[in-house]
Design a protein around this motif. Structure first.
Motif, PDB file in Angstrom:
ATOM      1  N   LEU A 127       0.740  -1.388   0.070  1.00  0.00           N
ATOM      2  CA  LEU A 127       0.023  -0.001   0.107  1.00  0.00           C
ATOM      3  C   LEU A 127       0.846   1.175   0.025  1.00  0.00           C
ATOM      4  O   LEU A 127       1.997   1.040   0.464  1.00  0.00           O
ATOM      5  CB  LEU A 127      -0.923   0.053   1.233  1.00  0.00           C
ATOM      6  N   GLU A 138      -2.835   5.315   1.446  1.00  0.00           N
ATOM      7  CA  GLU A 138      -3.907   4.318   1.387  1.00  0.00           C
ATOM      8  C   GLU A 138      -3.793   3.651   2.921  1.00  0.00           C
ATOM      9  O   GLU A 138      -5.132   3.389   3.173  1.00  0.00           O
ATOM     10  CB  GLU A 138      -3.544   3.284   0.298  1.00  0.00           C
ATOM     11  N   PHE A 139      -2.841   3.480   3.276  1.00  0.00           N
ATOM     12  CA  PHE A 139      -2.843   2.661   4.615  1.00  0.00           C
ATOM     13  C   PHE A 139      -3.512   3.554   5.872  1.00  0.00           C
ATOM     14  O   PHE A 139      -4.264   3.100   6.405  1.00  0.00           O
ATOM     15  CB  PHE A 139      -1.247   2.315   5.057  1.00  0.00           C
ATOM     16  N   THR A 166      -5.476   6.138   5.371  1.00  0.00           N
ATOM     17  CA  THR A 166      -6.940   6.468   5.083  1.00  0.00           C
ATOM     18  C   THR A 166      -7.541   5.216   5.515  1.00  0.00           C
ATOM     19  O   THR A 166      -8.678   5.101   6.073  1.00  0.00           O
ATOM     20  CB  THR A 166      -7.168   6.625   3.544  1.00  0.00           C
ATOM     21  N   ASN A 167      -7.182   4.089   5.231  1.00  0.00           N
ATOM     22  CA  ASN A 167      -7.924   2.661   5.363  1.00  0.00           C
ATOM     23  C   ASN A 167      -7.888   2.551   6.941  1.00  0.00           C
ATOM     24  O   ASN A 167      -8.836   1.713   7.565  1.00  0.00           O
ATOM     25  CB  ASN A 167      -7.153   1.498   4.760  1.00  0.00           C
ATOM     26  N   GLY A 195      -5.936  -2.631   7.518  1.00  0.00           N
ATOM     27  CA  GLY A 195      -5.881  -1.845   6.620  1.00  0.00           C
ATOM     28  C   GLY A 195      -5.512  -2.261   5.174  1.00  0.00           C
ATOM     29  O   GLY A 195      -5.417  -1.426   4.219  1.00  0.00           O
ATOM     30  N   THR A 203      -6.721  -5.190   4.086  1.00  0.00           N
ATOM     31  CA  THR A 203      -7.874  -5.935   3.600  1.00  0.00           C
ATOM     32  C   THR A 203      -9.152  -5.164   3.728  1.00  0.00           C
ATOM     33  O   THR A 203      -9.275  -4.350   4.375  1.00  0.00           O
ATOM     34  CB  THR A 203      -8.226  -7.304   4.478  1.00  0.00           C
ATOM     35  N   ALA A 204     -10.079  -5.317   2.704  1.00  0.00           N
ATOM     36  CA  ALA A 204     -11.312  -4.711   2.352  1.00  0.00           C
ATOM     37  C   ALA A 204     -12.085  -5.015   3.663  1.00  0.00           C
ATOM     38  O   ALA A 204     -12.368  -6.081   4.084  1.00  0.00           O
ATOM     39  CB  ALA A 204     -11.868  -4.875   1.224  1.00  0.00           C
TER      40      ALA A 204
END
Length: 359
Positions: free
Chosen positions: A296, A300-301, A303-304, A356, A358-359
């Motif tokens: 990531l 992205e990390f 934010t997740n 973070g 995995t969905a």
């Protein structure tokens, strides 16, 4: 030569005595010489130092990393004994923010065996001041990681490990060396070519003069940690600036007082680093049997992991700091700041789900 030679004098003397040295040898001397290396000196962080890391920008960074690790600890069944290891802990800011969050989980503090891998005496003193309540232990090798599952965090650690550089010619790849020309340090090439078949497949079609960087020290660290985790269980989270796939490129750089500096000038006074080849690190972890989810970006990390919600909560609690919180969040996640250049690699025991990632 003086009775107490400086690091530049020692390096030049070694070159005159034994011939040109590899980039890796030069980096190692510049950064970690036992008494004169860059990381043996004063605090390099902050406005008065040479660089600023993400934990120094905002508490949100460390808090979200803390949530990441407490989640993994709970997934493992909240073991009553585990080791949390940080590589290159800086001032201890990241770990202090992590533990302020993680120790709210019942049983986490009592189970914690905190280990810190650090060589800078000034930073060790700062780490002690911030983390004394958690009874940290400083280690100088990866054989001293404690018992139980091993959780590792490494923020801007792998970029500072020595690299070797190779340059492609029509005869093959030659290692880049550092020698002396008219008494001044300069780059050159080893006369002995290395066959292209010895290089990674990813650079098979690299053009002439292309540079390949090989971080043997980084892969050795990852190998040792991954082997331990494969036996004891756990995970490693590595956050650094770098590239997702092995590729050619000269990324060696020097930084001094927040400005780029010539890597060959002022050895021991300039921070030297190179971008991290995350594919190489991930491959090492996978060979040890660890699961490696897709890489990531830092943006992205974070934010997740919920940085937007955390920023809103901090702003609501202290409206006067809302602008600073928004600025810090942007610096950490925006693509034109740290959000894209910095990547986040996780390698963990099979069966865990990395928050973070995995969905």
């Amino acid at each position: 030569m003086t009775e107490n030679p400086s690091l530049p004098e020692l390096i030049d003397m070694q070159i005159r005595t034994t011939g040109p040295m590899s980039v890796a040898t030069y980096m190692g001397l510049c950064l970690t010489h036992p008494s004169k290396g860059y990381y043996k000196g004063a605090d390099p962080l902050g406005a008065k130092g040479d660089f600023i890391t993400a934990p120094e920008i905002s508490q949100m960074f460390g808090e979200l990393v803390g949530f990441f690790f407490v989640n993994l600890w709970q997934q493992m069944g909240s073991p009553r004994e585990f080791t949390l290891l940080e590589l290159g802990p800086g001032r201890g800011t990241l770990m202090a923010d992590m533990l302020r969050v993680a120790c709210r989980a019942e049983g986490f503090r009592d189970a914690l065996d905190l280990r810190l891998f650090e060589t800078n005496p000034t930073l060790i003193a700062e780490q002690h001041a911030r983390l004394e309540a958690y009874d940290p232990k400083w280690i100088d090798s990866f054989e001293k990681v404690g018992r139980g599952p091993l959780l590792v965090v490494a923020n801007e650690f792998f970029d500072a490990l020595p690299i070797r550089q190779f340059v492609r010619s029509d005869q093959g790849w030659h290692e880049r060396m550092i020698g002396l020309i008219e008494g001044k340090r300069a780059f050159g090439l080893s006369p002995t070519p290395i066959p292209p078949t010895s290089m990674p497949e990813a650079v098979a079609d690299a053009p002439l003069t292309a540079v390949l960087e090989v971080a043997l020290a980084g892969t050795e660290v990852m190998t040792r940690l991954a082997n331990t985790i494969s036996t004891q269980g756990g995970a490693i989270l590595a956050i650094d600036y770098g590239y997702a796939r092995t590729q050619p490129g000269d990324t060696l750089q020097g930084v001094r007082r927040h400005q780029y500096a010539d890597v060959l000038d002022s050895p021991g006074e300039v921070d030297l680093s190179a971008q991290v080849d995350f594919q190489a690190l991930g491959n090492v972890a996978a060979r040890a049997g660890l699961a490696v989810p897709p890489l990531l970006t830092q943006g992205e990390f974070l934010t997740n992991m919920g940085i937007n919600d955390r920023a809103r909560a901090l702003s609501s609690a202290n409206p006067g700091a809302a602008a600073d919180v928004a600025s810090a969040r942007a610096r950490l996640v925006d693509a034109d700041q740290m959000g894209t250049l910095f990547k986040v690699l996780c390698a963990h025991s099979p069966g865990l789900q990395a928050p973070g990632f995995t969905a």
